[in-house]
Design an enzyme around this catalytic site. Structure first.
Site, PDB file in Angstrom:
ATOM      1  N   ASP A  40     -25.872   1.830  24.873  1.00 52.04           N
ATOM      2  CA  ASP A  40     -24.842   1.973  23.843  1.00 52.04           C
ATOM      3  C   ASP A  40     -25.125   0.889  22.797  1.00 52.04           C
ATOM      4  OD1 ASP A  40     -22.723   2.686  22.311  1.00 52.04           O
ATOM      5  OD2 ASP A  40     -21.220   2.586  23.900  1.00 52.04           O
TER       6      ASP A  40
HETATM    7  C1  BGC Z   1     -20.060   3.924  20.912  1.00 53.13           C
HETATM    8  C2  BGC Z   1     -20.987   5.106  21.168  1.00 53.13           C
HETATM    9  C3  BGC Z   1     -21.656   5.524  19.891  1.00 53.13           C
HETATM   10  C4  BGC Z   1     -22.376   4.323  19.309  1.00 53.13           C
HETATM   11  C5  BGC Z   1     -23.052   4.635  17.997  1.00 53.13           C
HETATM   12  C6  BGC Z   1     -20.751   2.808  20.189  1.00 53.13           C
HETATM   13  O1  BGC Z   1     -19.870   1.816  19.829  1.00 53.13           O
HETATM   14  O2  BGC Z   1     -19.540   3.448  22.128  1.00 53.13           O
HETATM   15  O3  BGC Z   1     -20.262   6.168  21.699  1.00 53.13           O
HETATM   16  O4  BGC Z   1     -22.531   6.574  20.130  1.00 53.13           O
HETATM   17  O5  BGC Z   1     -21.438   3.294  19.070  1.00 53.13           O
HETATM   18  O6  BGC Z   1     -22.110   4.822  16.999  1.00 53.13           O
END
Ligand code: BGC
Length: 804
Positions: free
Chosen positions: A259
């Site tokens: 993530d």
């Molecule tokens: C989120 C993800 C997301 C990523 C990119 C993160 O903060 O938890 O779900 O895909 O950001 O935006």
């Protein structure tokens, strides 16, 4: 494309790479790309969010925002309402904002999830996006969870099946997915450091199951590791999670990405199997390069991860050969409306006050600012800039019929907190001679979303008071709620009709009008329970954790698994949703009377539409346990089917439950098992509305006897013929007593609550050390396992003979 890449010869490619090139490849480029290796003609692929709409930031994807700069804007997006995202992330390409996860899931329709996936995939293709970062499928263990609106359910079977449908749809269009967030990111409180403390059964049976199921059914190209710690280990750095379970046990062959900024120790994450670090950061990349150069990271680990990135890049490039037509945005809007209409849940409809007839003269009063500014999505990273937004008030006017007058009162101010007496009073006054009052309310928007959990289950400040006031003044009130997950309804007894839309995307307005006027017959059902109070949510007393640790104290008993086991009162149960027609169930049959380990179960029943309108029923199958060896919820969802029926029509529904779905996970044996038990198959319209049931016996030689240790209580030794014989032989040999006498000595120990060796020493002066007895114990435990297996094989041979 490099010919070696085209040929899938990743090892040869990696062998030619420098340490820098490997670090580039494993780190991604800027916010949304993998790293290209230009010297070798290895291109980058593009990924973006999210789970119910494509979010395409033009400056971030088409431009070249440097690491650091993007970190700031990334931080700012969290907790932002959808329409504020552009302020930080620059201009977005518009895309269809489909119903959010918690809305879509209420359709209980895997085909519809697949259709939505196909549309999302087509929009990605239109914009040159190779991987869509979704679906997000964490279990909604508390309705406070900030990202509840993105996720599907409190139940893992429903979650896994819907996710599989969506993944299949997206990937069928030549676009990859990232199943996220693995695992146990169920709250936004201290989201990157909180340690989710979860017992093994709950992990396997609840939190992993949706992932395992979606991976087995639909093979997502990537999995995204989560931000949190899990049982003490940072998820992105957890070898047990990412290598042993995900790849080893489940056979996941794709890529694991982090993530965004979820990795804390890059080398640890590499070793654990987290191949790709997203997004690009100078510090983590420098750490990685140093570890590659000085050999602290084994070359084999680095090369394997590089190969996985290359395989993903190749997959994305080859997928572009799947033809893609230009997006028909109108058709996607219509699809969004259809999905929303299939997902809206009619919670209550006393005296059939809905649907509203479209003939005759009448006056409808619409109250609520969100009838004009609808809440179509949650907040944070997943949000989409919609191609257009249906306004509920306009759509109501369009469908109300020419003789009907539709008036409007705001009732409250959209962005102002709190009850507004003047606006509320005006609404009450206007309701006076209305034939129908439609009140639109919502849960607080902006706070609930990524980065922050909700603070209560109440509606937005002032909205509950408005419902109370209108309900007191006007008896035929319909309340229409937009919320990410469950809300409490202190006014429920006074509101005859309640419609829950969740956040159902850009076509919410049209879909609500379709439902209110009966152009669509409601068929959505809840995918989480609606509790009476926040305090009654299982595990709430340990929410949101303390000292950085969040104990999932309810264990397996998430949502209805707890409420139904305790018989708690609920506002609305899991699986509940009304229709404008009625359905009857009959004639449940199960294809076998007895199941053994490894047997699937197939059942069938009739469902009929006994009302006057065409409609769809979500038929649910639960399994109720008798006296399980390990504790199980009173019943659990095992299958479901949504059935479309014309008035008077009957259909035979057949549902198969796979052998694995009948099992629980025994952490001591580390195995999925069934018991000797009398099970009840239940078929119903919700978890609390079971219409049919039939018994089925489960038979299993496995686990009938517990493992024997030196301190096992004598009674368990005596009740196990193999253990009893083993101890008898040992005692007889050691003491010279006959077998019969040795057996009598053992019987003499039966009532002791001390361990077998302690009892033999104190009662019979036979001092035996644990080391001495160990070979006997090993032999007993081995023989028990062998006997189990032999019995199972005997049974299978008998079945085979009978079949032949
Ligand atoms: C989120 C993800 C997301 C990523 C990119 C993160 O903060 O938890 O779900 O895909 O950001 O935006």
């Amino acid at each position: 494309m490099n010919p070696l890449l085209a040929a899938g010869n990743y090892a040869a490619l990696v062998a030619e790479m420098t340490a820098e090139e490997k670090a580039d490849l494993l780190t991604g480029h800027r916010m949304w790309r993998t790293g290209a290796v230009e010297r070798m003609d290895i291109p980058a692929v593009v990924m973006t969010d999210g789970t119910y709409g494509v979010r395409y930031s033009i400056p971030q994807i088409d431009g070249d925002v440097r690491p650091g700069q993007d970190f700031e804007s990334f931080l700012q997006v969290v907790g932002r309402k959808a329409n504020e995202v552009e302020a930080t992330w620059g201009e977005m390409r518009p895309a269809t904002c489909f119903p959010n996860g918690s809305s879509l899931a209420c359709s209980w329709d895997v085909d519809l999830a697949r259709a939505m996936g196909e549309a999302l995939g087509a929009e990605c293709r239109e914009y040159g996006v190779n991987i869509l970062l979704g679906p997000g499928i964490n279990i909604r263990r508390t309705p406070l969870g900030g990202r509840s609106y993105e996720y599907f359910s409190e139940d893992p079977i429903l979650t896994g099946d819907l996710a599989a449908g969506m993944i299949e749809g997206i990937q069928s269009r030549g676009v990859g997915t990232s199943l996220k967030h693995f695992a146990c990111n169920n709250s936004e409180v201290e989201r990157t450091s909180m340690d989710s403390i979860v017992d093994m059964r709950a992990l396997r049976e609840i939190y992993f199951l949706g992932f395992e199921r979606a991976i087995a059914k639909a093979e997502p190209w990537t999995v995204m590791s989560s931000y949190n710690r899990l049982n003490g280990v940072q998820a992105a750095e957890d070898s047990w999670l990412l290598t042993q379970v995900l790849r080893g046990e489940w056979g996941f062959a794709g890529l694991v990405m982090s993530d965004w900024h979820g990795i804390k120790d890059r080398s640890a994450s590499m070793v654990a199997g987290n191949d790709l670090d997203m997004p690009e950061t100078e510090t983590r990349k420098a750490d990685l390069l140093a570890a590659i150069r000085d050999g602290t990271l084994p070359a084999a680990v680095v090369d394997l991860a590089c190969q996985r990135v290359l395989a993903l890049v190749r997959r994305c490039l080859l997928a572009l050969e799947v033809p893609s037509a230009p997006v028909d945005w109108d058709a996607h809007h219509r699809l969004a409306r259809q999905i929303a209409a299939e997902s809206i849940v009619l919670l209550k409809n006393e005296d059939a006050i809905l649907p509203i007839p479209t003939t005759g003269r009448r006056r409808i009063l619409v109250v609520g600012a969100c009838a004009v500014e609808p809440v179509i999505q949650g907040s944070g990273c997943a949000t989409t800039t919609p191609t257009r937004t249906d306004i509920p008030l306009d759509e109501i006017r369009a469908l109300a019929g020419t003789d009907t007058v539709v008036d409007y009162q705001p009732g409250y101010a959209m962005d102002a907190e709190g009850f507004n007496p003047a606006l509320a009073q005006a609404a009450v006054a206007a309701a006076d001679d209305a034939d129908h009052v439609l009140l639109f309310v919502n849960a607080a928007v902006g706070w609930d979303g990524e980065g922050s959990d909700r603070r209560s289950l109440a509606l937005s400040p002032g909205h509950d008071e408005l419902v109370q006031m209108l309900a007191a003044a006007y008896p035929r009130l319909t309340v229409i709620i937009a919320s990410p997950d469950a809300v409490v309804m202190p006014w429920i007894d006074r509101a005859p009709a309640v419609v829950e839309t969740f956040f159902s995307g850009q076509a919410t307005g049209g879909a609500i009008a379709d439902i209110l006027f009966g152009r669509a017959n409601p068929s959505g059902k809840l995918t989480t329970s609606f509790p009476m109070t926040l305090e009654s949510v299982p595990g709430h007393l340990h929410y949101p954790g303390e000292n950085g640790r969040h104990h999932y104290s309810e264990g397996l008993f998430v949502g209805y698994r707890s409420y139904d086991s305790r018989g708690d009162s609920l506002l609305f149960p899991f699986g509940h949703g009304l229709s404008y027609t009625r359905f009857a169930y009959a004639d449940l049959r199960i294809d076998q009377e007895e199941i053994w380990p490894g047997d699937d179960l197939t059942l069938s029943f009739d469902v009929s539409n006994v009302g006057a309108r065409a409609g769809k029923e979500v038929c649910q199958v639960y399994l109720r346990y008798g006296t399980p060896r390990l504790r199980r919820p009173v019943h659990e969802l095992k299958g479901f089917q949504k059935v479309a029926l014309e008035p008077g029509e009957t259909r035979r529904v057949s549902i198969a439950i796979a052998a694995r779905d009948l099992c629980y996970f025994d952490p001591d044996r580390a195995e999925w098992m069934i018991d000797d038990d009398l099970l009840t198959v239940e078929v119903g319209a919700s978890s609390r509305d079971i219409r049919l049931e039939a018994p089925v016996r489960s038979v299993s030689p496995m686990g009938r006897y517990r493992r024997i240790d030196w301190d096992t209580q004598p009674t368990f030794v005596l009740d196990n013929p193999i253990a009893r014989a083993g101890f008898r032989a040992f005692l007889s040999e050691r003491t010279g007593a006959s077998g019969e006498d040795a057996d009598r000595m053992l019987e003499h120990c039966r009532n002791s609550f001390f361990g077998i060796l302690t009892t033999l020493a104190n009662r019979l002066r036979q001092t035996i050390t644990p080391t001495e007895i160990q070979p006997v114990l090993d032999s007993i435990n081995r023989q028990v396992r062998d006997a189990e297996q032999a019995e199972l094989e005997r049974h299978r041979a008998e079945v085979a003979t009978r079949a032949a």
